[in-house]
Design an enzyme around this catalytic site. Structure first.
Site, PDB file in Angstrom:
ATOM      1  CB  CYS A 198      -0.898  -0.005   1.241  1.00 16.53           C
ATOM      2  SG  CYS A 198      -2.055   1.389   1.286  1.00 16.53           S
ATOM      3  CG  ASP A 255      -0.712   4.033   5.335  1.00 11.59           C
ATOM      4  OD1 ASP A 255       0.216   4.546   5.997  1.00 11.59           O
ATOM      5  OD2 ASP A 255      -1.892   4.004   5.729  1.00 11.59           O
ATOM      6  NE  ARG A 292      -0.605   4.763   8.813  1.00 11.19           N
ATOM      7  CZ  ARG A 292      -1.862   4.545   9.173  1.00 11.19           C
ATOM      8  NH1 ARG A 292      -2.210   4.659  10.436  1.00 11.19           N
ATOM      9  NH2 ARG A 292      -2.763   4.198   8.264  1.00 11.19           N
ATOM     10  CG  HIS A 316      -1.688  -1.214   5.923  1.00  8.90           C
ATOM     11  ND1 HIS A 316      -2.185  -0.204   6.708  1.00  8.90           N
ATOM     12  CD2 HIS A 316      -1.833  -0.778   4.646  1.00  8.90           C
ATOM     13  CE1 HIS A 316      -2.582   0.799   5.943  1.00  8.90           C
ATOM     14  NE2 HIS A 316      -2.391   0.480   4.678  1.00  8.90           N
ATOM     15  CB  CYS A 326      -5.841  -0.417   4.632  1.00  7.38           C
ATOM     16  SG  CYS A 326      -5.497   0.190   2.964  1.00  7.38           S
TER      17      CYS A 326
END
Ligand SMILES: [Zn+2]
Length: 193
Positions: free
Chosen positions: A27, A29, A31, A83, A86
């Site tokens: 992803c 993202d 993080r 994750h 999400c």
């Protein structure tokens, strides 16, 4: 600086080329940086990231990365890693309009529709979102297995596909055990408890 301090030849070695064993599809993202999540170094992972780690058959970017990784770099493993928490999965579960991204999230809504009975039996919305996150990874690995690139590779060699979910709050990776037998293309999907 610290890289050179730890290993004076670090950049010299990187400049000689890459031969990663893994392609990471994760992803976007911020993080879930691939190297940090897997504790790997530069040169070890070939990486593709998009919102909610999707494998969409018309995505030229993904297909180009996949072909290069499988055909030319000769990676042995392809990992689809979602994750928990999400934002893409959460957004796909709502009927709110978010803009252009809703077209992309349509693919996750399709996964939801496929598993409506199972998902709507889960009353806790966080747990339902977590389960959709897992089911989405499983479906994306299936999509991966159906690409011409993976199918062609399986005619001549082993290529292992994996479906993982990363816990942002725990740092732990859960292997969903999405097993695809190379060459035979027989899939056994084990439900994650
Ligand atoms: Zn995400």
């Amino acid at each position: 600086m610290s890289k050179i301090f730890d290993d004076p030849m670090y950049f010299k070695k990187l400049s000689l080329g890459q031969k990663p064993d893994y392609l990471w599809i994760g992803c976007s993202d911020s993080r879930v940086p691939a190297n940090e999540v897997t504790n790997t170094d530069a040169g070890e992972l070939f990486v593709h990231r998009n919102i909610a780690n999707m494998v969409v058959h018309t995505d030229m970017n993904l297909l180009s990365v996949l072909e290069y990784a499988v055909k030319f770099l000769g990676v042995k493993h392809v990992i689809v890693c979602g994750h928990y928490g999400c934002g893409g999965v959460k957004a796909a579960m709502s009927n709110d309009l978010h803009g252009f991204v809703d077209n992309w999230l349509r693919n996750i809504k399709d996964v939801y529709n496929k598993y409506t009975v199972e998902l709507e039996a889960i009353e806790d919305m966080d747990k339902r979102t977590d389960r959709l996150t897992e089911l989405n990874v499983i479906e994306q690995v299936k999509n991966l297995s159906k690409t011409t690139i993976v199918q062609e590779a399986w005619k001549t060699r082993e290529l292992h596909l994996h479906g993982w979910v990363y816990g942002i709050n725990s740092g732990l990776i859960t292997d969903l055990k999405v097993i695809h037998d190379a060459k035979e293309d027989i899939e056994k999907i084990y439900r994650f408890d």
